[in-house]
Write an enzyme that holds these catalytic residues in place. Structure first.
Site, PDB file in Angstrom:
ATOM      1  N   CYS A 145     -32.612  -4.503  10.459  1.00  0.00           N
ATOM      2  CA  CYS A 145     -31.867  -4.856  11.670  1.00  0.00           C
ATOM      3  C   CYS A 145     -32.710  -4.639  12.910  1.00  0.00           C
ATOM      4  CB  CYS A 145     -30.579  -4.030  11.753  1.00  0.00           C
ATOM      5  SG  CYS A 145     -29.573  -4.427  13.190  1.00  0.00           S
ATOM      6  N   CYS A 148     -30.817  -3.322  15.919  1.00  0.00           N
ATOM      7  CA  CYS A 148     -30.535  -1.879  15.866  1.00  0.00           C
ATOM      8  C   CYS A 148     -31.790  -1.070  16.162  1.00  0.00           C
ATOM      9  CB  CYS A 148     -30.049  -1.466  14.479  1.00  0.00           C
ATOM     10  SG  CYS A 148     -28.889  -2.586  13.713  1.00  0.00           S
ATOM     11  N   ASP A 149     -32.905  -1.449  15.562  1.00  0.00           N
ATOM     12  CA  ASP A 149     -34.071  -0.559  15.551  1.00  0.00           C
ATOM     13  C   ASP A 149     -35.253  -1.057  16.388  1.00  0.00           C
ATOM     14  OD1 ASP A 149     -32.670   0.998  13.740  1.00  0.00           O
ATOM     15  OD2 ASP A 149     -33.458  -0.083  12.018  1.00  0.00           O
TER      16      ASP A 149
END
Ligand code: NAP
Length: 324
Positions: A145, A148-149
């Site tokens: 992701c 997300c990261d």
């Protein structure tokens, strides 16, 4: 345990716990089935995808960030504070043909319930390479992701790679071009699956490059990724690409196997089909929330919002049935 539950929530990610918080505060005495940990091929844990995420920086209310597992522990604590009961098993089969519904647990027990919220999520597909999964688990620069990261300091101004040729891969690659020195898109064919508009965005980006007809066959690095070993799908030629981050975007699989034969309607991509704007499935009394019913957003915050909707929809539905 009551003879007949008012509401059973299947799944313990942001959608499940948020549904539980709302249902418990509405005095519906919910029980959450957490699910049993498994390997598929990456670990599938109670708490869902966030259990495999290191730092969560985009969930409002956490200005300093929070780790995925910490956040899920807080969600659970909040749900339990209002009386949510927790069961460790999986739900392995459902019978929605008569009311109250019957759910079978992995212990072989049959549970009767008036309403169900399905919040079993979706798991990111992985290539299945040994080092890919190991580095993903230890926060070593491999992730499923980018949203997300991708903004973590370790990826800033570094060469990164995304695997996949669909909309997710190109959207993630486009996102990463804002922070990375260079973004490689590793695609197994000579044609992208993503929409033309998304493709154009990548072709226009100065620091993005598609590596055609390539698949990763190994990920190298002990604590952190250092490079990816690639194989040309046409010629078989092998090469090494130095990158400090690898994002796998080869699709997701919603967790719906336990719904086989129930008559629950799925979309053509295999996600639970929802009616209108709410959380209603095609079966009266069965609601769904989070990634299992969402092919597009797949964020903790959107899953939590859907969990809230499902609990409110279920509460109103139970009241309309005269089940308080
Ligand atoms: P997807 O469309 O199924 O694409 C998956 C990609 O991964 C494909 O390019 C596929 O290659 C590749 N792939 C699959 N398995 C692989 C493997 N083992 N090794 C190497 N490559 C592999 O999945 P998605 O991109 O996650 O999109 C899912 C759905 O959400 C789509 O309908 C998409 O349009 C939608 N979506 C929309 C948006 C948006 O509109 N903003 C954003 C994200 C997603 P092949 O092409 O060779 O099969």
């Amino acid at each position: 345990m009551p003879d007949i539950e008012r509401i059973v929530i299947i799944g313990s990610g942001p959608a499940g716990w948020t549904a539980a918080i709302y249902a418990a505060r509405a005095n519906l005495n919910p029980v959450v089935y957490l699910g049993v940990p498994k390997q598929n091929p990456a670990p599938v844990l109670p708490g869902g995808q966030l259990m495999l995420t290191t730092e969560v920086e985009n969930f409002p209310g956490f200005p300093e960030g929070v780790t995925g597992p910490e956040m899920m522990a807080m969600f659970q604590k909040q749900a339990e504070r209002f009386g949510t009961r927790v069961a460790g098993e999986d739900i392995t089969a459902c019978d929605f043909s008569s009311k109250p519904f019957t759910l079978t647990t992995s212990n072989g027990e049959n549970i009767k319930t008036h309403a169900v919220i399905i919040a079993t999520g979706a798991t990111a597909n992985w290539l299945g390479l040994e080092n890919e999964l190991r580095l993903a688990q230890i926060g070593g620069g491999v992730s499923a992701c980018a949203v997300c990261d991708g903004t973590l300091p370790m990826f800033r101004d570094q060469p990164l790679a995304v695997v996949g040729g669909g909309d997710s891969a190109l959207e993630e690659a486009s996102y990463l071009t804002k922070f990375a020195s260079k973004v490689y898109i590793i695609h197994r064919r000579d044609e992208l699956r993503a929409s033309k508009a998304m493709q154009q965005r990548i072709f226009d980006a100065e620091n993005a490059e598609v590596l055609w007809n390539k698949i990763p066959i190994d990920v190298l690095g002990d604590e952190k990724i250092e490079s990816v070993h690639l194989k040309d799908t046409q010629t078989g030629e092998e090469s090494t690409l130095d990158v400090m981050g690898l994002f796998i975007a080869i699709g997701h699989t919603p967790t719906t196997n336990f719904l086989e034969g129930t008559g629950i309607e799925l979309t053509d991509k295999g996600y639970i089909a929802l009616n209108q704007r709410g959380s209603f499935t095609n079966i009266d009394g069965v609601f769904a929330a989070g990634d299992v019913a969402d092919a597009d957003y797949r964020q903790a915050i959107t899953a939590a919002g859907m969990g809230c909707q499902a609990a409110l929809d279920a509460e109103r539905w139970l009241a309309a049935q005269g089940i308080e």
